[in-house]
Write a protein that holds these residues in place. Structure first.
Motif, mmCIF file in Angstrom:
data_model
loop_
_atom_site.group_PDB
_atom_site.id
_atom_site.type_symbol
_atom_site.label_atom_id
_atom_site.label_comp_id
_atom_site.label_asym_id
_atom_site.label_seq_id
_atom_site.Cartn_x
_atom_site.Cartn_y
_atom_site.Cartn_z
ATOM 1 N N LYS A 1 0.821 -1.195 0.000
ATOM 2 C CA LYS A 1 0.000 0.000 0.000
ATOM 3 C C LYS A 1 0.865 1.258 0.000
ATOM 4 C CE LYS A 1 -3.991 -1.941 2.318
ATOM 5 N NZ LYS A 1 -4.853 -1.852 3.475
ATOM 6 N N GLN A 2 1.955 1.234 0.751
ATOM 7 C CA GLN A 2 2.817 2.406 0.820
ATOM 8 C C GLN A 2 3.492 2.675 -0.515
ATOM 9 O OE1 GLN A 2 5.429 1.588 4.075
ATOM 10 N NE2 GLN A 2 3.984 2.329 5.612
ATOM 11 N N ILE A 3 3.847 1.623 -1.213
ATOM 12 C CA ILE A 3 4.489 1.782 -2.520
ATOM 13 C C ILE A 3 3.510 2.435 -3.497
ATOM 14 C CG2 ILE A 3 5.467 0.537 -4.491
ATOM 15 C CD1 ILE A 3 6.380 -1.608 -2.382
ATOM 16 N N ILE A 4 2.287 1.949 -3.508
ATOM 17 C CA ILE A 4 1.270 2.493 -4.407
ATOM 18 C C ILE A 4 0.952 3.941 -4.030
ATOM 19 C CG2 ILE A 4 -1.138 2.276 -5.134
ATOM 20 C CD1 ILE A 4 -0.710 -0.797 -4.812
ATOM 21 N N ALA A 5 0.838 4.216 -2.742
ATOM 22 C CA ALA A 5 0.566 5.584 -2.294
ATOM 23 C C ALA A 5 1.693 6.524 -2.713
ATOM 24 C CB ALA A 5 0.378 5.616 -0.775
ATOM 25 N N ASN A 6 2.921 6.062 -2.605
ATOM 26 C CA ASN A 6 4.073 6.867 -3.001
ATOM 27 C C ASN A 6 4.013 7.175 -4.499
ATOM 28 O OD1 ASN A 6 6.825 7.614 -3.786
ATOM 29 N ND2 ASN A 6 7.428 6.967 -1.749
ATOM 30 N N MET A 7 3.723 6.155 -5.283
ATOM 31 C CA MET A 7 3.627 6.352 -6.732
ATOM 32 C C MET A 7 2.486 7.303 -7.083
ATOM 33 S SD MET A 7 4.345 2.555 -8.279
ATOM 34 C CE MET A 7 4.188 3.079 -9.987
ATOM 35 N N MET A 8 1.333 7.146 -6.422
ATOM 36 C CA MET A 8 0.190 8.001 -6.712
ATOM 37 C C MET A 8 0.487 9.450 -6.333
ATOM 38 S SD MET A 8 -3.131 5.691 -5.830
ATOM 39 C CE MET A 8 -4.275 6.911 -6.409
ATOM 40 N N PHE A 9 1.191 9.641 -5.227
ATOM 41 C CA PHE A 9 1.572 10.991 -4.818
ATOM 42 C C PHE A 9 2.472 11.622 -5.879
ATOM 43 C CE2 PHE A 9 4.566 13.896 -2.776
ATOM 44 C CZ PHE A 9 3.684 14.807 -2.213
ATOM 45 N N ASN A 10 3.414 10.831 -6.373
ATOM 46 C CA ASN A 10 4.370 11.319 -7.362
ATOM 47 C C ASN A 10 3.715 11.569 -8.724
ATOM 48 O OD1 ASN A 10 6.892 10.051 -9.384
ATOM 49 N ND2 ASN A 10 7.170 11.920 -8.234
ATOM 50 N N LEU A 11 2.882 10.661 -9.158
ATOM 51 C CA LEU A 11 2.304 10.707 -10.497
ATOM 52 C C LEU A 11 0.976 11.452 -10.577
ATOM 53 C CD1 LEU A 11 2.929 6.974 -11.382
ATOM 54 C CD2 LEU A 11 3.913 8.909 -12.599
ATOM 55 N N GLY A 12 0.213 11.403 -9.524
ATOM 56 C CA GLY A 12 -1.168 11.866 -9.580
ATOM 57 C C GLY A 12 -2.050 10.720 -10.052
ATOM 58 N N LEU A 13 -3.299 10.755 -9.670
ATOM 59 C CA LEU A 13 -4.215 9.650 -9.977
ATOM 60 C C LEU A 13 -4.367 9.433 -11.480
ATOM 61 C CD1 LEU A 13 -6.145 7.468 -9.074
ATOM 62 C CD2 LEU A 13 -7.927 9.207 -8.906
ATOM 63 N N ARG A 14 -4.457 10.526 -12.238
ATOM 64 C CA ARG A 14 -4.683 10.393 -13.692
ATOM 65 C C ARG A 14 -3.544 9.634 -14.369
ATOM 66 N NH1 ARG A 14 -4.690 15.629 -16.500
ATOM 67 N NH2 ARG A 14 -2.970 14.895 -17.755
ATOM 68 N N ARG A 15 -2.314 9.998 -14.072
ATOM 69 C CA ARG A 15 -1.175 9.306 -14.701
ATOM 70 C C ARG A 15 -0.980 7.910 -14.115
ATOM 71 N NH1 ARG A 15 3.586 13.222 -14.280
ATOM 72 N NH2 ARG A 15 2.198 14.474 -13.042
ATOM 73 N N PHE A 16 -1.191 7.772 -12.802
ATOM 74 C CA PHE A 16 -1.056 6.447 -12.186
ATOM 75 C C PHE A 16 -2.042 5.456 -12.806
ATOM 76 C CE2 PHE A 16 -2.309 3.260 -9.085
ATOM 77 C CZ PHE A 16 -1.087 2.695 -8.777
ATOM 78 N N SER A 17 -3.242 5.908 -13.097
ATOM 79 C CA SER A 17 -4.276 5.012 -13.638
ATOM 80 C C SER A 17 -3.923 4.465 -15.018
ATOM 81 C CB SER A 17 -5.633 5.713 -13.685
ATOM 82 O OG SER A 17 -5.606 6.769 -14.611
ATOM 83 N N LYS A 18 -2.893 5.017 -15.669
ATOM 84 C CA LYS A 18 -2.452 4.518 -16.974
ATOM 85 C C LYS A 18 -1.499 3.329 -16.856
ATOM 86 C CE LYS A 18 -3.102 8.987 -19.127
ATOM 87 N NZ LYS A 18 -2.479 10.141 -19.753
ATOM 88 N N PHE A 19 -1.090 2.984 -15.646
ATOM 89 C CA PHE A 19 -0.197 1.848 -15.404
ATOM 90 C C PHE A 19 -1.031 0.559 -15.365
ATOM 91 C CE2 PHE A 19 2.674 5.139 -14.446
ATOM 92 C CZ PHE A 19 3.941 4.635 -14.238
ATOM 93 N N LEU A 20 -1.668 0.246 -16.460
ATOM 94 C CA LEU A 20 -2.638 -0.854 -16.494
ATOM 95 C C LEU A 20 -2.025 -2.207 -16.173
ATOM 96 C CD1 LEU A 20 -4.711 0.262 -19.601
ATOM 97 C CD2 LEU A 20 -5.183 0.686 -17.169
ATOM 98 N N LYS A 21 -0.854 -2.500 -16.744
ATOM 99 C CA LYS A 21 -0.223 -3.799 -16.478
ATOM 100 C C LYS A 21 0.265 -3.884 -15.042
ATOM 101 C CE LYS A 21 1.159 -4.674 -21.240
ATOM 102 N NZ LYS A 21 2.296 -4.848 -22.156
ATOM 103 N N PHE A 22 0.754 -2.784 -14.487
ATOM 104 C CA PHE A 22 1.168 -2.742 -13.088
ATOM 105 C C PHE A 22 -0.038 -3.004 -12.182
ATOM 106 C CE2 PHE A 22 1.299 -0.134 -9.225
ATOM 107 C CZ PHE A 22 2.379 -0.707 -8.572
ATOM 108 N N ILE A 23 -1.137 -2.303 -12.445
ATOM 109 C CA ILE A 23 -2.348 -2.460 -11.635
ATOM 110 C C ILE A 23 -2.872 -3.894 -11.736
ATOM 111 C CG2 ILE A 23 -4.748 -1.715 -11.405
ATOM 112 C CD1 ILE A 23 -3.724 1.118 -12.313
ATOM 113 N N ALA A 24 -2.855 -4.461 -12.932
ATOM 114 C CA ALA A 24 -3.306 -5.846 -13.114
ATOM 115 C C ALA A 24 -2.421 -6.812 -12.335
ATOM 116 C CB ALA A 24 -3.319 -6.212 -14.594
#
Length: 70
Positions: A1-24
């Motif tokens: 959870k902390q890793i994802i939160a860190n990435m979302m903070f850095n990228l923003g939700l819009r750009r993070f949501s494009k990491f489809l293979k990562f999310i899958a």
């Protein structure tokens, strides 16, 4: 959870949501694949220190989980 939160903070939700293979990979609990997706992204090239730190954490988490079940 902390890793994802860190990435979302850095990228923003819009750009993070494009990491489809990562999310899958995360959704299927395949943390090694998630780390690979992180490493092969433009984000990793843009913020190499942060990316390396988070990729290392993701790999360690995957290894720790593997050890628990072996």
């Amino acid at each position: 959870k902390q890793i994802i939160a860190n990435m979302m903070f850095n990228l923003g939700l819009r750009r993070f949501s494009k990491f489809l293979k990562f999310i899958a990979a995360i959704q299927s609990l395949n943390y090694k694949q998630a780390a690979k997706q992180m490493a092969h992204s433009a984000w990793a090239k843009q913020v190499p220190n942060r990316a390396k730190r988070l990729i290392d954490r993701m790999n360690k988490y995957a290894d720790d989980l593997l050890c628990k079940f072996n």
